[in-house]
Design an enzyme around this catalytic site. Structure first.
Site, short mmCIF file in Angstrom:
data_model
loop_
_atom_site.label_atom_id
_atom_site.label_comp_id
_atom_site.label_asym_id
_atom_site.label_seq_id
_atom_site.Cartn_x
_atom_site.Cartn_y
_atom_site.Cartn_z
N ASP A 72 29.73 43.35 39.37
CA ASP A 72 29.69 41.88 39.17
C ASP A 72 29.19 41.81 37.72
O ASP A 72 27.97 42.29 37.45
CB ASP A 72 28.60 41.35 40.22
CG ASP A 72 28.55 39.60 39.99
OD1 ASP A 72 28.90 39.19 38.92
OD2 ASP A 72 28.56 38.98 41.03
N VAL A 73 29.73 41.29 36.93
CA VAL A 73 29.40 41.11 35.30
C VAL A 73 28.19 40.44 35.19
O VAL A 73 27.52 40.50 34.15
CB VAL A 73 30.73 40.45 34.38
CG1 VAL A 73 31.89 41.30 34.54
CG2 VAL A 73 30.79 38.84 34.96
N TYR A 164 33.48 24.78 31.30
CA TYR A 164 34.54 25.89 30.98
C TYR A 164 35.07 25.82 29.39
O TYR A 164 35.13 26.86 28.88
CB TYR A 164 35.99 25.38 31.74
CG TYR A 164 37.06 26.63 31.67
CD1 TYR A 164 36.87 27.89 32.23
CD2 TYR A 164 37.91 26.35 30.73
CE1 TYR A 164 37.89 28.82 32.10
CE2 TYR A 164 39.27 27.30 30.72
CZ TYR A 164 39.04 28.78 31.41
OH TYR A 164 39.90 29.76 31.20
N LYS A 168 34.47 28.92 26.68
CA LYS A 168 35.46 29.45 25.87
C LYS A 168 35.25 29.54 24.33
O LYS A 168 35.70 30.25 23.52
CB LYS A 168 36.80 29.14 26.42
CG LYS A 168 37.34 29.65 27.76
CD LYS A 168 37.18 30.92 27.93
CE LYS A 168 37.67 31.45 29.28
NZ LYS A 168 37.65 33.02 29.36
N THR A 199 48.32 32.06 37.92
CA THR A 199 47.37 33.00 38.20
C THR A 199 46.52 32.13 39.24
O THR A 199 46.90 31.00 39.36
CB THR A 199 46.30 33.74 37.49
OG1 THR A 199 45.54 32.60 36.95
CG2 THR A 199 47.07 34.50 36.34
N1 LIG Z 1 45.32 31.60 34.11
C1 LIG Z 1 45.29 30.84 32.81
O1 LIG Z 1 46.01 29.63 32.77
C2 LIG Z 1 44.30 30.83 31.70
C3 LIG Z 1 44.48 30.46 30.56
C4 LIG Z 1 43.55 30.86 29.55
C5 LIG Z 1 42.50 31.82 29.48
N2 LIG Z 1 42.40 32.42 31.02
C6 LIG Z 1 41.47 33.43 31.20
O2 LIG Z 1 42.08 34.49 31.51
C7 LIG Z 1 41.18 35.29 31.94
C8 LIG Z 1 41.66 35.89 33.58
O3 LIG Z 1 41.92 34.88 34.19
P1 LIG Z 1 43.31 34.71 35.29
O4 LIG Z 1 43.92 33.74 35.05
O5 LIG Z 1 43.93 36.15 35.25
O6 LIG Z 1 42.25 34.60 36.80
P2 LIG Z 1 42.00 35.23 37.92
O7 LIG Z 1 43.30 35.97 38.67
O8 LIG Z 1 41.09 34.45 38.88
O9 LIG Z 1 41.07 36.65 37.44
C9 LIG Z 1 39.93 36.68 37.16
C10 LIG Z 1 39.29 37.91 36.90
O10 LIG Z 1 37.95 37.87 36.72
C11 LIG Z 1 37.11 38.47 37.53
N3 LIG Z 1 35.67 38.09 37.67
C12 LIG Z 1 35.41 36.63 38.01
N4 LIG Z 1 33.96 36.67 38.31
C13 LIG Z 1 33.46 38.02 38.12
C14 LIG Z 1 32.32 38.50 38.12
N5 LIG Z 1 31.29 37.80 38.46
N6 LIG Z 1 32.35 39.92 37.93
C15 LIG Z 1 33.28 40.58 37.71
N7 LIG Z 1 34.60 40.07 37.54
C16 LIG Z 1 34.80 38.84 37.75
C17 LIG Z 1 37.81 38.62 38.86
O11 LIG Z 1 37.59 39.71 39.63
P3 LIG Z 1 36.54 39.66 40.93
O12 LIG Z 1 36.94 38.27 41.63
O13 LIG Z 1 37.36 40.53 41.78
O14 LIG Z 1 35.17 39.97 40.60
C18 LIG Z 1 39.50 38.54 38.48
O15 LIG Z 1 39.81 40.00 38.37
C19 LIG Z 1 39.89 34.56 32.28
O16 LIG Z 1 38.91 34.72 31.58
C20 LIG Z 1 40.29 33.00 32.23
O17 LIG Z 1 39.46 32.32 31.76
C21 LIG Z 1 43.39 32.11 32.07
#
Ligand SMILES: NC(=O)c1ccc[n+]([C@@H]2O[C@H](COP(=O)([O-])OP(=O)(O)OC[C@H]3O[C@@H](n4cnc5c(N)ncnc54)[C@H](OP(=O)(O)O)[C@@H]3O)[C@@H](O)[C@H]2O)c1
Length: 259
Positions: A72-73, A164, A168, A199
């Protein structure tokens, strides 16, 4: 292969060993799969062990090399030991991607400190805990690449998601400062600002213009990582034009928009 980091300029498009923090789903999992398919040994970090093992299993079945670390980060005290263990098991480190993130969109009238704090703790403080260690190692090795996944959402303070957007915006500023510290030592710091990516994080959102798949986002992010050099990369690039427009909307108009 030596324990020293490998400069991407010396091996364009290719990283020998990588850590992906937040690799259990979405963009991080897609990045890990793409890296492994290109021959990179990857360490997958996240809380959900079953999901991490599923991603790692698929990589191994395809002939790649994957390690798993349940972490957990927000357990900041555990970061140095986990980082050192993974670097040792990988036999060095060339690339780290911080993809861990969480998003809560509050209801109208909802002002919840605990939920805002959770986003700062994962999206910003977790990144600082992991990437400071990588920066120190890469500076000593005179090479390496750090990728932080920020967001287009950090360009302005949006009324629909204050916590959020703040996490960011702060991450973008911190990554810029990190880049300004370590670039003189041959270390690349790449800030990635995706628009909408399909996602779990975006599944509940009503409007998702110009959405792309996690695999497409991973390809664009890794292209930016291999290029290095450019301070920040919009994913896909057309979001750069949107960001330019957003930044120039006067406050009195911006607050009327449902963004
Ligand atoms: N999807 C979009 O449209 C979008 C757009 C811009 C930026 N982003 C950014 O892209 C990144 C990836 O997001 P995603 O869209 O791929 O969403 P996601 O599928 O929900 O992935 C989020 C990841 O973060 C990990 N995470 C969350 N809380 C954590 C914790 N406390 N400790 C360790 N790991 C943790 C999760 O792993 P566990 O739950 O297994 O811990 C998961 O692997 C994020 O930073 C998000 O803000 C996403």
């Amino acid at each position: 292969m030596t324990a020293a980091a490998t400069s991407p300029s010396a091996r364009p498009g290719r990283f020998g060993r990588a850590i992906v923090v937040g690799a259990s789903s979405g963009i991080g999992a897609a990045i890990a799969r793409r890296l492994a398919a290109g021959g990179t040994a990857v360490a997958l970090v996240g809380r959900r062990e079953a999901e991490l093992e599923s991603v790692a299993g698929a990589i191994r079945t395809a002939g790649g090399r994957a390690l798993v670390a349940r972490h957990d980060v927000t357990d900041y005290a555990d970061v140095p030991a986990t980082f050192e263990r993974l670097v040792s098991e990988l036999g060095g480190l060339d690339l780290i991607v911080y993809a861990a993130g969480t998003m809560h969109v509050p209801e109208e009238g909802e002002y919840d400190f605990a939920k805002d704090r959770a986003m700062i703790e994962v999206n910003l403080l977790g990144a600082m805990a992991w990437l400071n260690l990588a920066a120190a190692r890469f500076e000593a090795c005179r090479g390496g690449t750090i990728v932080g996944i920020s967001s287009i959402a950090g360009e302005r303070g949006r009324r629909t998601m204050p916590g959020y957007t703040t996490s960011k915006a702060a991450l973008t500023a911190w990554l810029e400062a990190l880049r300004n510290r370590v670039s003189r030592h041959g270390v690349n710091v790449v800030t990635v600002k995706p628009g909408f990516v399909d996602t779990v994080m975006t599944r509940h959102l009503a409007r998702k213009p110009m959405i792309i798949s996690a695999e497409r986002a991973a390809d664009l992010i890794l292209e930016a990582a291999c290029r290095g050099g450019s301070p920040s990369t919009f994913v896909p690039g057309r979001w750069g034009l949107v960001a330019f427009v957003l930044r120039h909307i006067p406050s009195f108009l911006f607050r009327k928009l449902d963004l």
